[in-house]
Design an enzyme around this catalytic site. Structure first.
Site, PDB file in Angstrom:
ATOM      1  N   GLY A 246     -11.419   4.149   0.933  1.00  0.00           N
ATOM      2  CA  GLY A 246     -12.318   4.912   1.797  1.00  0.00           C
ATOM      3  C   GLY A 246     -13.617   4.218   2.139  1.00  0.00           C
TER       4      GLY A 246
ATOM      5  CG  ASP B 280      -6.297  -5.153   1.967  1.00  0.00           C
ATOM      6  OD1 ASP B 280      -6.928  -4.342   1.268  1.00  0.00           O
ATOM      7  OD2 ASP B 280      -5.862  -4.867   3.107  1.00  0.00           O
TER       8      ASP B 280
ATOM      9  CB  CYS C 114      -7.333 -25.003   7.946  1.00  0.00           C
ATOM     10  SG  CYS C 114      -7.779 -25.180   9.687  1.00  0.00           S
TER      11      CYS C 114
ATOM     12  CB  CYS D 125     -12.279 -26.756   8.169  1.00  0.00           C
ATOM     13  SG  CYS D 125     -10.939 -25.573   7.881  1.00  0.00           S
TER      14      CYS D 125
ATOM     15  CG  ASP E 122      -0.303   0.057   2.518  1.00  0.00           C
ATOM     16  OD1 ASP E 122       0.926   0.244   2.561  1.00  0.00           O
ATOM     17  OD2 ASP E 122      -0.999  -0.068   3.541  1.00  0.00           O
TER      18      ASP E 122
ATOM     19  N   GLY F 221       1.011   3.638   2.211  1.00  0.00           N
ATOM     20  CA  GLY F 221       1.337   4.169   3.529  1.00  0.00           C
ATOM     21  C   GLY F 221       0.369   5.257   3.946  1.00  0.00           C
TER      22      GLY F 221
ATOM     23  CG  HIS G  28     -10.252 -22.170  11.306  1.00  0.00           C
ATOM     24  ND1 HIS G  28     -10.698 -23.346  10.755  1.00  0.00           N
ATOM     25  CD2 HIS G  28     -11.347 -21.372  11.425  1.00  0.00           C
ATOM     26  CE1 HIS G  28     -11.998 -23.274  10.562  1.00  0.00           C
ATOM     27  NE2 HIS G  28     -12.418 -22.082  10.961  1.00  0.00           N
TER      28      HIS G  28
ATOM     29  CB  CYS H  21      -9.945 -28.108  10.935  1.00  0.00           C
ATOM     30  SG  CYS H  21     -10.764 -26.635  11.592  1.00  0.00           S
TER      31      CYS H  21
END
Lengths: 395, 395
Positions: free
Chosen positions: A218, A268, A308, A306, A95, A97, A337, A311
């Site tokens: 914004g 994000d 992951c 799940c 980004d 900043g 997770h 899990c």
């Protein structure tokens, strides 16, 4: 920006505006829609790059503000750039900043040249203008970079927002003019607050500039969710179809599903990782707090289907115990997770777009998930109050 | 204790008393000498079981005191025992809980039946006797279990130590008599403080009881290093050759090397992981603090020939940055390095015993490593002062 950067819409939903795409960078291809985990200080909190990869993430976000204060972009550059420094070799979006600087409230002062602010670490005075934001990001050597924009609070009056939006436009041109790196693609940012005509105007102006992609800034700053939704959907519709669209700072599961329906490609947010560290875990039924008593002896994982690491390996009871005992492992396992949850959600949405079943997927997901909307609202309010407070005291 | 438990000395050093062995349990074979990482609250702080395995650790230690307070041994038992609960399927040694209870100082009162104490979490009164210590460990279902012993402070007077040692002997018999599990082997503990005759007597008595192995307790509690060394070496010599010997609470690199030379087979200590979380990292030259300025731009790993995950993947500069930024990832990466360091040290010592070159290995290691002895001494002093303070206020 070199020729290795391109974006292609490979399939569009015939009913909604959702689309599946491929975003190519010299460091890898990102299937879209995609969620970018946030690594503020050169690390996705608690995780190694290998674990981030295991969640399915293809691109991450790094904060220029944090890295420029510590360890400093010169240090990162001398150490071979951000990828080598943090050991993540996939694409990185940095980004500008600006958002962090504006969040400093009383510690920042906006002028036409840029923003004067003080470091939150040691109070030293610093300056960030469009050219500086571009130079810092070029030094970090991320793959996608953002223009510096002026981000007003969501409840600012129309005139203030108009001025901020126009300055954002002038800064966008200055960023484009000063950007040199062929190894990096620059994205423009649309502002305009919650005012539909200012948003439309801003989208039209920013879209007229030759950026690689276009972001919606914004939003999700504490305004009511209906406002976020209306403004984001309307603005997205004014951005060029053939370019990637990025909704900044959005990452709750329900917002991701809505965002995809408006034709957003990139998202994000620190929300999935931040709430994870508080024990708040995503499931398809909504969020649960693993710290709560019902999980004390639940020998099943947080979510049974799940895939992951957490899990697959551990019971909810073990996570409950780790949170109660304040073991650092708790924050890691919860982060894994939640990240896998949102990234898998993106993968499933993309698959449904490819198969032409996205509207059904969206309806089914929201029908079950909507339960926890109230919880999200409370967090929004807390964020809004915090933003107000910080604005009350000026430089 | 079933027949799957056995111990075999496979090679002995002809010069020192060092020996290489194999300790077999139903859940795996542990080549000795071995270092056991400490998981107080059902987790080696910051790490997953997979990462512990990657450090080369074959057996870990779990604290009965912590687990019995939270989540409670009944909960662990209902969830399938400690291995299933924490996802570590290799051998586990549980301590008796006694050491933590005695560390409570004013919150504990010793009687012949056992120890009355208050939970450090909520202050509720609790009782731990030899039979309770055995029962708690049987419920946790670890592979090796420890008797309850009375561990006096190192600078206690001779008469107090004598009484504590004799009580330790009576408790050892009661533990043996009440221990039932065929899936668990029980180890006795030698006490006797810093008094050579009491130690000798205790070693002789405890060794006369049919334990699977024998531990040296009450050492490395803040006494001068020379005293620890003299007492441990002397006591180890009085323990049966054919049984495993375990030096409790010892884990600094230099002490591990010395301990192996006295014929110790097992060690445990929270020191490597605790100092790691303060940024103090082991190298063959001694400890370094990665938080310090010289590491800010060191693009090489902490130790160039280290094979740990941290050194294979990250620069010292990145670790420095993570510590300065207080990123949780810092504590993980440092923990992995220090654990791998001590476990690799054990592996190399074992290899040198097998090859008949241990005396050379020991000399070379200590010649280079001795530099940081002073640092260790300061930590010992801090520990000793803390122990004194907690003893001054009684139940």
């Amino acid at each position: 920006m070199g020729p290795e950067f391109h974006f292609q819409v490979v399939k569009a939903c015939p009913t909604t505006k959702a689309r599946a795409g491929l975003l190519s960078t010299p460091r890898g291809v990102v299937p879209t829609p995609a969620f970018l985990p946030v690594g503020s200080q050169g690390a996705i909190k608690t995780l190694t790059p290998d674990e981030i990869k295991d969640t399915g993430a293809k691109m991450i976000l790094s904060n220029t503000y944090h890295l420029s204060l510590r360890p400093g972009v010169e240090t990162v550059a001398r150490l071979g750039g951000l990828h080598h420094f943090m050991g993540w070799y996939g694409p990185i979006l940095t980004d500008s900043g600006g958002f962090q600087v504006f969040s400093l409230g009383r510690l920042c002062q906006v002028k036409e040249e840029g923003v004067l602010f003080r470091s939150h670490l040691d109070g030293r005075p610093l300056f960030l203008g469009p050219e500086e934001a571009v130079a810092l990001q070029e030094a970090l050597d991320g793959d996608l970079a953002m223009v510096l924009d002026q981000c007003p609070a969501w409840d600012e009056d129309r005139e203030t927002v108009r001025q901020a939006t126009e300055r954002t436009h002038r800064w966008a041109i200055r960023c484009l003019e000063s950007h040199r790196s062929p190894h990096q693609a620059l994205l423009g940012i649309v502002q305009g607050g919650v005012f539909p005509d200012l948003r439309r105007e801003s989208a039209r102006f920013i879209a007229s500039l030759p950026f690689f992609g276009y972001a919606l800034g914004g939003l999700s700053l504490g305004e009511p969710k209906e406002v976020t939704y209306a403004v984001a959907e309307e603005t997205a519709a004014h951005l060029p179809w053939e370019r990637p669209r990025y909704l900044m700072g959005v990452g709750s599961p329900e917002d991701l599903v809505e965002g995809v329906a408006w034709g957003i490609d990139l998202f994000d947010s620190a929300l999935p990782t931040r709430v994870a560290r508080n024990g708040s875990l995503f499931t398809r039924q909504g969020r649960i707090n693993v710290d709560n008593a019902p999980f004390k002896e639940q020998d099943k994982p947080i979510e049974e289907n799940c895939d992951c690491y957490t899990c697959r390996r551990f019971s909810a009871a073990y996570l409950h115990h780790l949170f109660r005992s304040q073991e650092l492992l708790a924050y890691r396992l919860a982060t894994i997770h939640n990240l896998r949850f949102v990234i898998r959600l993106m993968e499933e949405m993309r698959a449904s777009i490819m198969e032409g079943t996205f509207p059904t997927f969206r309806r089914d997901f929201l029908a079950v998930y909507r339960l926890t909307r109230e919880e999200t609202r409370q967090e929004q309010k807390a964020k809004w109050l915090e933003n107000r407070r910080s604005r009350e005291i000026r430089f």
